[in-house]
Scaffold this motif. Structure first.
Motif, PDB file in Angstrom:
ATOM      1  N   ASP A  13       0.979  -1.106  -0.139  1.00 25.46           N
ATOM      2  CA  ASP A  13      -0.063   0.100  -0.046  1.00 25.46           C
ATOM      3  C   ASP A  13       0.777   1.359   0.200  1.00 25.46           C
ATOM      4  O   ASP A  13       0.697   2.120  -0.802  1.00 25.46           O
ATOM      5  CB  ASP A  13      -0.898  -0.026   1.143  1.00 25.46           C
ATOM      6  CG  ASP A  13      -1.983  -1.021   1.072  1.00 25.46           C
ATOM      7  OD1 ASP A  13      -2.418  -1.633  -0.082  1.00 25.46           O
ATOM      8  OD2 ASP A  13      -2.553  -1.776   2.249  1.00 25.46           O
ATOM      9  N   ALA A  16       2.433   1.481  -3.537  1.00 26.27           N
ATOM     10  CA  ALA A  16       1.503   2.024  -4.419  1.00 26.27           C
ATOM     11  C   ALA A  16       1.446   3.393  -4.362  1.00 26.27           C
ATOM     12  O   ALA A  16       1.480   4.240  -5.433  1.00 26.27           O
ATOM     13  CB  ALA A  16       0.258   1.346  -4.343  1.00 26.27           C
ATOM     14  N   LYS A  25       2.568   7.249 -11.563  1.00 23.19           N
ATOM     15  CA  LYS A  25       1.888   5.884 -11.725  1.00 23.19           C
ATOM     16  C   LYS A  25       0.663   6.019 -11.162  1.00 23.19           C
ATOM     17  O   LYS A  25       0.166   6.604 -10.259  1.00 23.19           O
ATOM     18  CB  LYS A  25       2.500   4.736 -11.500  1.00 23.19           C
ATOM     19  CG  LYS A  25       4.024   4.510 -12.142  1.00 23.19           C
ATOM     20  CD  LYS A  25       4.535   3.375 -11.842  1.00 23.19           C
ATOM     21  CE  LYS A  25       6.018   3.168 -12.390  1.00 23.19           C
ATOM     22  NZ  LYS A  25       6.397   3.047 -13.769  1.00 23.19           N
ATOM     23  N   THR A  26      -0.504   5.040 -11.774  1.00 21.69           N
ATOM     24  CA  THR A  26      -1.610   4.902 -11.311  1.00 21.69           C
ATOM     25  C   THR A  26      -1.270   3.949 -10.024  1.00 21.69           C
ATOM     26  O   THR A  26      -0.550   3.276 -10.016  1.00 21.69           O
ATOM     27  CB  THR A  26      -2.545   4.214 -12.337  1.00 21.69           C
ATOM     28  OG1 THR A  26      -2.203   2.787 -12.473  1.00 21.69           O
ATOM     29  CG2 THR A  26      -2.773   4.916 -13.356  1.00 21.69           C
ATOM     30  N   ARG A  27      -2.464   3.985  -9.010  1.00 19.08           N
ATOM     31  CA  ARG A  27      -2.401   3.000  -8.000  1.00 19.08           C
ATOM     32  C   ARG A  27      -2.211   1.573  -8.449  1.00 19.08           C
ATOM     33  O   ARG A  27      -1.523   0.887  -7.960  1.00 19.08           O
ATOM     34  CB  ARG A  27      -3.566   3.120  -7.235  1.00 19.08           C
ATOM     35  CG  ARG A  27      -3.612   2.216  -5.851  1.00 19.08           C
ATOM     36  CD  ARG A  27      -4.599   2.552  -5.079  1.00 19.08           C
ATOM     37  NE  ARG A  27      -5.002   4.102  -4.639  1.00 19.08           N
ATOM     38  CZ  ARG A  27      -4.311   4.916  -3.929  1.00 19.08           C
ATOM     39  NH1 ARG A  27      -3.252   4.387  -3.276  1.00 19.08           N
ATOM     40  NH2 ARG A  27      -4.571   6.103  -3.821  1.00 19.08           N
ATOM     41  N   ALA A  28      -2.907   1.117  -9.701  1.00 18.83           N
ATOM     42  CA  ALA A  28      -2.786  -0.248  -9.956  1.00 18.83           C
ATOM     43  C   ALA A  28      -1.622  -0.503 -10.670  1.00 18.83           C
ATOM     44  O   ALA A  28      -1.001  -1.522 -10.456  1.00 18.83           O
ATOM     45  CB  ALA A  28      -4.061  -0.423 -11.077  1.00 18.83           C
ATOM     46  N   ALA A  29      -0.976   0.382 -11.286  1.00 23.63           N
ATOM     47  CA  ALA A  29       0.541   0.296 -11.808  1.00 23.63           C
ATOM     48  C   ALA A  29       1.576   0.205 -10.744  1.00 23.63           C
ATOM     49  O   ALA A  29       2.416  -0.525 -10.645  1.00 23.63           O
ATOM     50  CB  ALA A  29       1.004   1.367 -12.660  1.00 23.63           C
ATOM     51  N   TYR A  31       1.004  -1.044  -7.491  1.00 18.75           N
ATOM     52  CA  TYR A  31       0.642  -2.594  -6.977  1.00 18.75           C
ATOM     53  C   TYR A  31       1.335  -3.812  -8.047  1.00 18.75           C
ATOM     54  O   TYR A  31       2.053  -4.399  -7.643  1.00 18.75           O
ATOM     55  CB  TYR A  31      -0.647  -2.836  -6.843  1.00 18.75           C
ATOM     56  CG  TYR A  31      -1.381  -2.360  -5.615  1.00 18.75           C
ATOM     57  CD1 TYR A  31      -0.794  -2.699  -4.247  1.00 18.75           C
ATOM     58  CD2 TYR A  31      -2.240  -1.170  -5.478  1.00 18.75           C
ATOM     59  CE1 TYR A  31      -1.357  -2.160  -3.191  1.00 18.75           C
ATOM     60  CE2 TYR A  31      -2.888  -0.787  -4.569  1.00 18.75           C
ATOM     61  CZ  TYR A  31      -2.422  -1.290  -3.498  1.00 18.75           C
ATOM     62  OH  TYR A  31      -3.028  -0.640  -2.236  1.00 18.75           O
ATOM     63  N   ASN A  32       1.076  -3.117  -9.337  1.00 16.98           N
ATOM     64  CA  ASN A  32       1.878  -4.131 -10.274  1.00 16.98           C
ATOM     65  C   ASN A  32       3.351  -3.893 -10.220  1.00 16.98           C
ATOM     66  O   ASN A  32       4.213  -5.131 -10.579  1.00 16.98           O
ATOM     67  CB  ASN A  32       1.552  -3.931 -11.835  1.00 16.98           C
ATOM     68  CG  ASN A  32      -0.084  -4.161 -11.968  1.00 16.98           C
ATOM     69  OD1 ASN A  32      -0.639  -5.224 -11.468  1.00 16.98           O
ATOM     70  ND2 ASN A  32      -0.773  -3.464 -12.965  1.00 16.98           N
ATOM     71  N   GLU A  33       3.762  -3.030  -9.719  1.00 17.89           N
ATOM     72  CA  GLU A  33       5.384  -2.886  -9.650  1.00 17.89           C
ATOM     73  C   GLU A  33       5.838  -3.647  -8.590  1.00 17.89           C
ATOM     74  O   GLU A  33       6.905  -4.427  -8.543  1.00 17.89           O
ATOM     75  CB  GLU A  33       5.731  -1.329  -9.257  1.00 17.89           C
ATOM     76  CG  GLU A  33       5.428  -0.276 -10.394  1.00 17.89           C
ATOM     77  CD  GLU A  33       6.547  -0.441 -11.526  1.00 17.89           C
ATOM     78  OE1 GLU A  33       7.916   0.109 -11.322  1.00 17.89           O
ATOM     79  OE2 GLU A  33       6.309  -0.907 -12.712  1.00 17.89           O
ATOM     80  N   LYS A  35       4.397  -6.534  -7.467  1.00 20.30           N
ATOM     81  CA  LYS A  35       4.104  -7.997  -7.807  1.00 20.30           C
ATOM     82  C   LYS A  35       5.314  -8.303  -8.956  1.00 20.30           C
ATOM     83  O   LYS A  35       5.807  -9.370  -8.661  1.00 20.30           O
ATOM     84  CB  LYS A  35       2.773  -8.113  -8.549  1.00 20.30           C
ATOM     85  CG  LYS A  35       1.638  -7.896  -7.751  1.00 20.30           C
ATOM     86  CD  LYS A  35       1.431  -8.911  -6.735  1.00 20.30           C
ATOM     87  CE  LYS A  35       0.335  -8.857  -6.158  1.00 20.30           C
ATOM     88  NZ  LYS A  35       0.194  -9.373  -4.743  1.00 20.30           N
TER      89      LYS A  35
END
Length: 182
Positions: A13, A16, A25-29, A31-33, A35
Motif C-alpha cells: 500500500d 503504491a 503511476k496509477t495505483r494499479a500500476a 501494485y503491479n510494480e 508484484k
C-alpha cells in the motif's frame, strides 16, 4: 530474497501510494510494480542454491574446474521509470552471488527504493550489504562508477550515459552489465 518479497507484501500500500506521487503511476500500476518486484526476488532467490562451479572435460588425468566468485562491491544505477523492479532485480543478482550493493536511485523517482531498503533490513539482510545513494547522475553516478572500491557496475539507462559509464569502467578494467536504450 523470499523474505524481502514477503516484506514488500506488507509494504504494498505504501509503495503504491509512493509510485503515484513519486513517479506519476496509477495505483494499479504501483501494485503491479510490487508484484513484478516480488517475482524478480523469488526468481533469483530460487537460483541462489543452484549456483555452482563446473568441470571442464580436458582429458584423462587432467582436472580443470571453474568456481564462481563474488566481484565485491557492485555499483548499480537504475532508471526513473521502473526503479523498484529494476533495482530489486539488480540487488537480488548481486546478493545471491555474494556481493554488496551501492545503488544510485534516480533523481526523479527515488522513494520506492528506500522502501525496498527498508524491506531488506526487515528481512534480515546484513547491514551494509545494500546501500542507497541519492543525487544527480552527473555527480553521484559519475562518482560511484569511478570510485576505486567499486568492483562491478550495473547500469540501466541511455546509450549516451552508458558510454560514459563504460569509459569509467574501462579506466579500471571492471566488468559491467549494461541495459541501454528504450
Amino acid at each position: 530474497m523470499f523474505a524481502i518479497a514477503g516484506e514488500l507484501e506488507t509494504l504494498a500500500d505504501e509503495i503504491a501510494e509512493l509510485e503515484i506521487h513519486d513517479n506519476g503511476k496509477t495505483r494499479a500500476a504501483g501494485y503491479n510494480e510490487v508484484k513484478l518486484t516480488q517475482r524478480y526476488l523469488r526468481y533469483y532467490g530460487g537460483m541462489a542454491d543452484k549456483l555452482e562451479g563446473r568441470q571442464i572435460p580436458l582429458g584423462d588425468n587432467i582436472v580443470d574446474y571453474t568456481i564462481r566468485m563474488p566481484y565485491g562491491v557492485s555499483a548499480q544505477i537504475v532508471p526513473w521509470n521502473g526503479p523498484l523492479p529494476v533495482g530489486a532485480r539488480s540487488i537480488a543478482c548481486a546478493l545471491v552471488t555474494g556481493n554488496t550493493v551501492v545503488l544510485k536511485s534516480p533523481e526523479d523517482s527515488p522513494l520506492s527504493l528506500f522502501v525496498l531498503a527498508q524491506a531488506c533490513e526487515r528481512a534480515g539482510v546484513p547491514k551494509g550489504a545494500v546501500n542507497i545513494v541519492c543525487g544527480y547522475g552527473s555527480e553521484a553516478g559519475a562518482a560511484l562508477v569511478s570510485h576505486k572500491d567499486i568492483d562491478h557496475i550495473v547500469f540501466t539507462g541511455s546509450v549516451a550515459t552508458g558510454k560514459s559509464v563504460l569509459r569509467a569502467a574501462a579506466e579500471r578494467v571492471i566488468p559491467c552489465v549494461m541495459e541501454l536504450g528504450g
